[in-house]
Design an enzyme around this catalytic site. Structure first.
Site, mmCIF file in Angstrom:
data_model
loop_
_atom_site.group_PDB
_atom_site.id
_atom_site.type_symbol
_atom_site.label_atom_id
_atom_site.label_comp_id
_atom_site.label_asym_id
_atom_site.label_seq_id
_atom_site.Cartn_x
_atom_site.Cartn_y
_atom_site.Cartn_z
ATOM 1 N N GLU A 1 10.950 -26.217 -16.961
ATOM 2 C CA GLU A 1 10.552 -25.343 -18.058
ATOM 3 C C GLU A 1 10.465 -26.162 -19.338
ATOM 4 O O GLU A 1 11.466 -26.473 -19.970
ATOM 5 C CB GLU A 1 11.550 -24.194 -18.248
ATOM 6 C CG GLU A 1 11.034 -23.161 -19.242
ATOM 7 C CD GLU A 1 12.036 -22.749 -20.305
ATOM 8 O OE1 GLU A 1 11.721 -21.862 -21.103
ATOM 9 O OE2 GLU A 1 13.141 -23.338 -20.388
ATOM 10 N N ASP B 1 15.717 -24.940 -15.908
ATOM 11 C CA ASP B 1 15.748 -24.219 -17.179
ATOM 12 C C ASP B 1 15.922 -25.200 -18.340
ATOM 13 O O ASP B 1 16.679 -26.170 -18.234
ATOM 14 C CB ASP B 1 16.927 -23.235 -17.153
ATOM 15 C CG ASP B 1 17.054 -22.436 -18.438
ATOM 16 O OD1 ASP B 1 16.171 -21.603 -18.708
ATOM 17 O OD2 ASP B 1 18.022 -22.658 -19.192
HETATM 18 C C1 AAO Z 1 21.656 -15.820 -26.560
HETATM 19 C C2 AAO Z 1 21.423 -15.094 -27.882
HETATM 20 C C3 AAO Z 1 21.469 -16.088 -29.039
HETATM 21 C C4 AAO Z 1 22.784 -16.840 -29.020
HETATM 22 C C5 AAO Z 1 22.943 -17.535 -27.667
HETATM 23 C C6 AAO Z 1 24.249 -18.277 -27.514
HETATM 24 O O1 AAO Z 1 20.169 -14.429 -27.856
HETATM 25 O O2 AAO Z 1 21.347 -15.363 -30.252
HETATM 26 O O3 AAO Z 1 22.794 -17.799 -30.037
HETATM 27 O O4 AAO Z 1 22.868 -16.538 -26.628
HETATM 28 O O5 AAO Z 1 25.340 -17.422 -27.638
HETATM 29 C C7 AAO Z 1 17.975 -16.876 -22.938
HETATM 30 C C8 AAO Z 1 17.582 -16.024 -24.141
HETATM 31 C C9 AAO Z 1 18.355 -16.395 -25.393
HETATM 32 C C10 AAO Z 1 19.848 -16.387 -25.099
HETATM 33 C C11 AAO Z 1 20.088 -17.410 -23.999
HETATM 34 C C12 AAO Z 1 21.555 -17.558 -23.620
HETATM 35 O O6 AAO Z 1 16.204 -16.161 -24.371
HETATM 36 O O7 AAO Z 1 18.080 -15.430 -26.388
HETATM 37 O O8 AAO Z 1 20.570 -16.728 -26.272
HETATM 38 O O9 AAO Z 1 19.391 -16.962 -22.798
HETATM 39 O O10 AAO Z 1 22.097 -16.351 -23.246
HETATM 40 C C13 AAO Z 1 13.346 -22.286 -26.381
HETATM 41 C C14 AAO Z 1 13.626 -23.238 -25.235
HETATM 42 C C15 AAO Z 1 13.414 -22.640 -23.871
HETATM 43 C C16 AAO Z 1 14.068 -21.269 -23.738
HETATM 44 C C17 AAO Z 1 13.535 -20.402 -24.856
HETATM 45 C C18 AAO Z 1 14.131 -18.997 -24.812
HETATM 46 O O11 AAO Z 1 12.854 -24.415 -25.386
HETATM 47 O O12 AAO Z 1 13.982 -23.507 -22.919
HETATM 48 O O13 AAO Z 1 13.879 -20.997 -26.121
HETATM 49 N N1 AAO Z 1 13.869 -20.679 -22.421
HETATM 50 C C19 AAO Z 1 14.915 -20.796 -21.363
HETATM 51 C C20 AAO Z 1 15.068 -19.509 -20.574
HETATM 52 C C21 AAO Z 1 15.681 -18.448 -21.449
HETATM 53 C C22 AAO Z 1 17.086 -18.852 -21.858
HETATM 54 C C23 AAO Z 1 17.253 -20.296 -22.059
HETATM 55 C C24 AAO Z 1 16.230 -21.208 -21.851
HETATM 56 C C25 AAO Z 1 18.611 -20.795 -22.313
HETATM 57 O O14 AAO Z 1 13.850 -19.149 -20.022
HETATM 58 O O15 AAO Z 1 15.697 -17.187 -20.816
HETATM 59 O O16 AAO Z 1 17.439 -18.182 -23.092
HETATM 60 O O17 AAO Z 1 19.184 -21.018 -21.029
HETATM 61 C C26 AAO Z 1 9.549 -22.795 -29.963
HETATM 62 C C27 AAO Z 1 9.845 -23.963 -29.058
HETATM 63 C C28 AAO Z 1 10.383 -23.546 -27.715
HETATM 64 C C29 AAO Z 1 11.526 -22.571 -27.882
HETATM 65 C C30 AAO Z 1 11.013 -21.384 -28.709
HETATM 66 C C31 AAO Z 1 12.081 -20.303 -28.883
HETATM 67 O O18 AAO Z 1 8.407 -22.103 -29.475
HETATM 68 O O19 AAO Z 1 8.678 -24.704 -28.844
HETATM 69 O O20 AAO Z 1 10.837 -24.691 -27.029
HETATM 70 O O21 AAO Z 1 11.957 -22.143 -26.598
HETATM 71 O O22 AAO Z 1 10.620 -21.877 -29.976
HETATM 72 O O23 AAO Z 1 13.104 -20.756 -29.663
HETATM 73 C C32 AAO Z 1 5.127 -20.355 -31.355
HETATM 74 C C33 AAO Z 1 5.172 -21.843 -31.136
HETATM 75 C C34 AAO Z 1 6.152 -22.191 -30.046
HETATM 76 C C35 AAO Z 1 7.457 -21.714 -30.479
HETATM 77 C C36 AAO Z 1 7.348 -20.226 -30.637
HETATM 78 C C37 AAO Z 1 8.620 -19.557 -31.041
HETATM 79 O O24 AAO Z 1 4.605 -19.671 -30.211
HETATM 80 O O25 AAO Z 1 3.890 -22.277 -30.805
HETATM 81 O O26 AAO Z 1 6.213 -23.578 -29.792
HETATM 82 O O27 AAO Z 1 6.393 -19.898 -31.620
HETATM 83 O O28 AAO Z 1 9.016 -20.013 -32.293
#
Ligand code: AAO
Length: 515
Positions: A248, A212
């Site tokens: 990931e 992850d």
């Molecule tokens: C939760 C709450 C938050 C709070 C946090 C801490 O929602 O509000 O701040 O707790 O208290 C999952 C949930 C999160 C959650 C987290 C922890 O999705 O909402 O936060 O559990 O409970 C990035 C990462 C990637 C990640 C993804 C969700 O790079 O690793 O965000 N995925 C994994 C898991 C996921 C998990 C975590 C990681 C954490 O699969 O389930 O989170 O363990 C850009 C970046 C990406 C980035 C995205 C989203 O993407 O490139 O790297 O992913 O932003 O932030 C276009 C662009 C694209 C861009 C996208 C979105 O498509 O081309 O590049 O827009 O802007």
């Protein structure tokens, strides 16, 4: 001698890029948020007989209990310790699942959350799934143990302490992803502690890991962890087998961090795959299926032998992560089945099928305000996956992997394994067909008019059951039949309003000539 040395070097190098599925099993399924007890049963009653190679499970280690919102699915991405107890089950149930799945040749792939612990903002006194004490403010996780020294707070240079700019690779690796306390994987203590957790899982019998948030760790730090991992349990795997690693990393282009930085560690998730396939099938941005002729590296994707591919994942099926609105999910079932079938028929990448739960999706200003909702539950306790008489799932579980069209395409992929991409045909628009050597052939009609064509299938002459409209049962087709003549040609006719506007046939769907 030189040759032997080269062979052993290659052997070592190949290891963590080998999915470790049994021969002839080419697909894994993500049973998102399932209980271990249900996964064990699913391995025995469905996945093994249907030829699935493995299961990606939700994180098995202790996590924080979030009550606001009430028990979101994402609480499992906020570790508190490496004890094996979560809403999916305890350590005994975990061990039982791994053993029973391995015993029927279906392997377990663990979602390893090793980049961080829980969120910075979680208040002290919040409960966790095994009851371990922790204090995020003080960076105190005594059940591991981790203390303030084991986090990257001192390294991060942003004002908030969180990642603020994805174009700065230092921030992405050294600051907190959405406030999650970022582990200092440059420290040997942290590396060893994480490796110890993964080694415990390896000893129990898992076959590999989804790493992850790999993008948020330096590739070299991750390599240092991977170098500490033991070989797989020889009860089920050949001696000296390394765990399969898939990382990931979201790289849609345009950011400073590239997927290729991670190829030396293992496979990497190819997020462009689902985003582009969704765009094509939805016919957005002028895309059409005819352009899929050079699908794969030709579309700017990573090399096939590094790519973990999927149509949707647990994040982007609900607007988290990346991929955007084009992502196909079970909510758009007709296009979704076409997308998954295309993926499973096409040789590119190692494929993962998604298996979801229902939630009451509710859009406000384009955002699903229920995107946090956890799995079907009674007062927080995850509900059993029940099986309906027609083999679909009940209790709110979607079970895409049990949909006939998807489950039969898993067989197609297994049958076509190792066969070249062949006999491409298109009408210049959204009617396309291709085969896999002389083992399988698939035809799609995503146009607004009927398809009627004689096509070269590459298959031996005979009568074949279409595995999309039905099954082959007792040497009879419950759906459509396709007649392949001696020269390999067959006539296909697909209405644009068909429930499933595609047809697939393969070696094992051929009727035997019974005299
Ligand atoms: C939760 C709450 C938050 C709070 C946090 C801490 O929602 O509000 O701040 O707790 O208290 C999952 C949930 C999160 C959650 C987290 C922890 O999705 O909402 O936060 O559990 O409970 C990035 C990462 C990637 C990640 C993804 C969700 O790079 O690793 O965000 N995925 C994994 C898991 C996921 C998990 C975590 C990681 C954490 O699969 O389930 O989170 O363990 C850009 C970046 C990406 C980035 C995205 C989203 O993407 O490139 O790297 O992913 O932003 O932030 C276009 C662009 C694209 C861009 C996208 C979105 O498509 O081309 O590049 O827009 O802007």
């Amino acid at each position: 001698m030189k040759f032997l040395l080269l062979l052993s070097a290659l052997g070592l190098c190949w290891a963590q890029w080998d999915p470790n599925t049994r021969p002839g099993r080419t697909v894994i399924v993500h049973l998102f948020e399932w209980r271990w007890a249900d996964i064990a049963l699913e391995c025995e009653r469905y996945l093994a007989p249907r030829g699935f190679g493995g299961v990606q499970i939700s994180p098995p280690n202790e996590n924080v209990i979030i009550n606001d919102p009430l028990r979101p699915w994402w609480e499992r991405y906020q570790p508190i310790s490496y004890k094996l107890c979560t809403r999916s089950g305890n350590e005994d149930e975990f061990r039982d699942m791994v053993k029973r799945c391995n015993d029927v040749g279906v392997h377990i792939y663990v979602d390893a959350v090793i980049n961080h612990m829980c969120g910075n903002g979680v208040s002290a006194g919040t409960r966790s799934t095994c009851g371990s004490f922790f204090n995020p403010g003080a960076r105190d996780f005594p059940s591991v143990p981790y203390s303030a020294w084991d986090f990257n707070d001192h390294k991060c240079r942003t004002a908030s302490g969180d990642i603020e700019n994805y174009n700065d690779a230092y921030q992405v690796r050294d600051c907190r992803l959405v406030g999650l306390l970022d582990l200092a994987l440059e420290k040997d203590y942290v590396r060893s502690t994480v490796a110890e957790y993964m080694n415990r899982l390896i000893d129990i019998g898992v076959a590999g890991f989804r790493i992850d948030a790999a993008k948020h760790m330096w590739p070299g730090d991750m390599k240092a962890v991977l170098d500490k991992l033991r070989h797989l349990n020889t009860t089920w795997f050949p001696a000296e087998t390394k765990p399969f690693i898939y990382q990931e990393v979201i790289d849609l282009g345009g950011e400073s961090i590239k997927s290729s930085e991670y190829f030396d560690n293992g496979f990497v998730t190819e997020f462009k795959y689902g985003a582009k396939l969704g765009t094509v099938l939805r016919k957005w941005s002028g895309e059409r299926m005819a352009y899929l002729k050079n699908w794969g590296e030709g579309w700017g994707f990573m090399p096939s032998n590094r790519a973990l591919v999927f149509v949707d994942n647990h994040d982007n099926q609900r607007g988290h992560g990346a991929g955007g609105a084009s992502i196909l999910t079970f909510w758009d079932s007709r296009l979704y089945k076409m997308g998954v079938a295309f993926m499973l028929a096409h040789p590119y990448g190692f494929t993962r099928v998604m298996s979801s739960f229902h939630w009451p999706r509710y859009f406000v200003n384009g955002k699903d305000i229920n995107d946090w909702m956890g799995p079907p539950n009674d007062d927080g306790v995850i509900k059993e996956v029940t099986i309906n008489p027609d083999t679909t799932c009940g209790n709110g579980w979607v079970c895409e992997h049990r949909w006939r069209q998807i489950r039969n395409m898993v067989t197609f992929r297994n049958v076509a394994d190792g066969q070249p991409f062949a006999n491409w045909w298109d009408n210049g628009s959204n009617q396309v067909a291709f085969g896999r050597g002389n083992k399988g052939f698939i035809v799609f009609n995503n146009d607004e008019w009927p398809l009627s064509a004689y096509l070269q299938t590459g298959l031996p002459a005979g009568t074949y059951c279409d595995v999309i409209s039905g099954d082959k049962i007792d040497n009879k087709c419950t759906g459509m039949k396709i007649y392949v003549s001696a020269d390999g040609n067959a006539h296909f006719s697909i209405s644009n309003s068909a429930e499933d506007p595609f047809i697939a046939i393969h070696e094992e769907s051929k009727l035997e000539n019974l005299h």
